[in-house]
Design a protein around this motif. Structure first.
Motif, short mmCIF file in Angstrom:
data_model
loop_
_atom_site.label_atom_id
_atom_site.label_comp_id
_atom_site.label_asym_id
_atom_site.label_seq_id
_atom_site.Cartn_x
_atom_site.Cartn_y
_atom_site.Cartn_z
N THR A 54 -9.21 99.17 62.58
CA THR A 54 -10.18 98.31 61.90
C THR A 54 -11.16 99.11 61.05
OG1 THR A 54 -11.68 98.38 63.80
CG2 THR A 54 -10.05 96.59 63.75
N LEU A 55 -10.78 100.30 60.66
CA LEU A 55 -11.68 101.15 59.89
C LEU A 55 -12.16 100.51 58.58
CD1 LEU A 55 -13.07 103.87 60.00
CD2 LEU A 55 -11.13 104.85 58.80
N PRO A 56 -11.29 99.85 57.80
CA PRO A 56 -11.80 99.24 56.56
C PRO A 56 -12.89 98.19 56.80
CG PRO A 56 -9.42 99.38 56.49
CD PRO A 56 -9.83 99.76 57.87
N ILE A 57 -12.69 97.32 57.79
CA ILE A 57 -13.70 96.28 58.04
C ILE A 57 -14.95 96.89 58.66
CG2 ILE A 57 -12.92 95.56 60.33
CD1 ILE A 57 -13.47 92.67 59.38
N THR A 58 -14.79 97.98 59.42
CA THR A 58 -15.96 98.66 59.98
C THR A 58 -16.79 99.28 58.87
OG1 THR A 58 -14.72 99.12 62.00
CG2 THR A 58 -16.69 100.42 61.62
N ILE A 59 -16.14 99.88 57.90
CA ILE A 59 -16.86 100.46 56.76
C ILE A 59 -17.52 99.36 55.94
CG2 ILE A 59 -16.57 101.71 54.59
CD1 ILE A 59 -14.40 103.36 56.02
N LEU A 60 -16.80 98.26 55.74
CA LEU A 60 -17.33 97.15 54.95
C LEU A 60 -18.58 96.53 55.59
CD1 LEU A 60 -16.61 95.57 52.36
CD2 LEU A 60 -15.40 93.96 53.83
#
Length: 116
Positions: A54-60
């Motif tokens: 879930t790295l992209p949503i965590t960064i977002l």
């Protein structure tokens, strides 16, 4: 020995939070020790995989999605352990935040005692 002491301190934190939070129930101290051990194992094995996935949503969300990942870990532990109930995602998020705070306080007290 240090790991056992940490699990016992985490179990004390789980018991304290079960008395404070109406949405979290723990039957007894043995169940709290099991909860502490299972949460430690899940945080060690499952949480890094979830963070990477879930790295992209965590960064977002600027890291706020990590609260949801913590809630998922807590709800997973609650589904595995009889005698430990969490009444929904909101209570899991609150439990996770307060558990982290209480653990840091208890572990800092332990470190101060060792220095003396």
């Amino acid at each position: 020995m240090k790991t056992i002491l940490r699990i016992l301190l985490n179990a004390i934190a789980v018991i304290i939070l079960s008395y404070v939070l109406p949405g979290v129930n723990v039957d007894n101290f043995t169940t709290a020790v099991i909860v502490a051990a299972v949460l430690s194992v899940l945080n060690f094995l499952v949480k890094p995989v979830l963070i990477i996935l879930t790295l992209p949503i965590t960064i977002l969300t600027l890291g706020l999605f990590l609260l949801i990942i913590n809630a998922i870990i807590i709800l997973t532990a609650a589904s595995f352990i009889t005698g430990f109930q969490v009444d929904g995602v909101v209570w899991a998020i609150i439990f996770g935040l307060l558990l982290s705070l209480l653990q840091s306080i208890l572990h800092s007290l332990l470190k101060e005692d060792k220095k003396s």
